[in-house]
Design an enzyme around this catalytic site. Structure first.
Site, PDB file in Angstrom:
ATOM      1  N   ARG A  77       0.878  -1.185   0.000  1.00 22.52           N
ATOM      2  CA  ARG A  77       0.000   0.000   0.000  1.00 22.52           C
ATOM      3  C   ARG A  77       0.903   1.219   0.000  1.00 22.52           C
ATOM      4  O   ARG A  77       1.816   1.320   0.812  1.00 22.52           O
ATOM      5  CB  ARG A  77      -0.885  -0.022   1.252  1.00 22.52           C
ATOM      6  N   GLU A  85     -11.886   4.557  -4.318  1.00 27.60           N
ATOM      7  CA  GLU A  85     -12.043   3.102  -4.209  1.00 27.60           C
ATOM      8  C   GLU A  85     -12.578   2.469  -5.504  1.00 27.60           C
ATOM      9  O   GLU A  85     -13.424   3.039  -6.182  1.00 27.60           O
ATOM     10  CB  GLU A  85     -12.982   2.755  -3.062  1.00 27.60           C
ATOM     11  N   ARG A 127      -0.830  -5.315   4.677  1.00 28.17           N
ATOM     12  CA  ARG A 127      -0.077  -4.860   3.502  1.00 28.17           C
ATOM     13  C   ARG A 127       1.176  -4.116   3.942  1.00 28.17           C
ATOM     14  O   ARG A 127       1.152  -3.376   4.932  1.00 28.17           O
ATOM     15  CB  ARG A 127      -0.932  -3.921   2.646  1.00 28.17           C
TER      16      ARG A 127
END
Length: 184
Positions: A77, A85, A127
């Site tokens: 990320r 999104e 992540r």
């Protein structure tokens, strides 16, 4: 959800953006770390790189990578930015989300990138949190903001480049790029 930072960026001076970008993009650096052979790149010398190849684009601010010299893949990320999104569960696709994902793919799809850690290793979803640098010295996180595909979304303690992102967002907003484009 994208944060609304529009009012707080109105007073960022234009000359500050030029100075910040010139300082970051005019430097030269060398590969550091990883199993790769060192080569000269446009990445600043103080950046400690862990080199990986992008193998999958999840969305505008998340990718999957295969690290040099390591088996398997990891989700990454981008630190300090947020794109609309496109794949969040129970969230509709947001405006400019597909465009942000496409631009991320243009920048890093099947490319080798330098991944720089700040203070945090991972987010709550597991992540890796990283700044992503292209070999030519451009930081992907910053490019996405500058081009209007992402907004600044810094979360302490990972704030190393907050000034660069804030200046890039002010420039994108002023130029009405991407998400900052005036409604018609």
């Amino acid at each position: 959800m994208l944060p609304s930072l529009r009012p707080s960026l109105a007073n960022v001076p234009r000359w500050g953006l030029v100075a910040v970008l010139a300082a970051g993009w005019g430097c030269h650096g060398d590969d550091q770390g990883g199993a790769s052979t060192p080569t000269t790149t446009g990445i600043p010398r103080d950046v400690v790189c862990e080199w990986a190849r992008v193998v999958y684009i999840t969305d505008g601010d998340t990718v999957r990578v295969a690290f040099d010299g390591r088996p398997g893949e990891e989700p990454v990320r981008y630190i300090g930015v947020d794109t609309p999104e496109t794949v969040a569960p129970a969230t509709p696709v947001q405006p400019f989300g597909p465009e942000a994902t496409a631009r991320n793919a243009q920048l890093v799809g099947d490319e080798r990138v330098c991944l720089e850690r700040d203070l945090s290793e991972r987010d709550r979803y597991g992540r890796l949190l990283r700044y992503a640098w292209l070999e030519d010295g451009r930081m992907v996180n910053e490019v996405l903001v500058l081009e209007g595909f992402a907004v600044t979304d810094t979360v302490p303690p990972d704030v190393k480049y907050v000034d660069r992102f804030t200046a890039a967002q002010a420039a994108a907003r002023e130029a009405e790029r991407g998400i900052w484009k005036a409604s018609e």
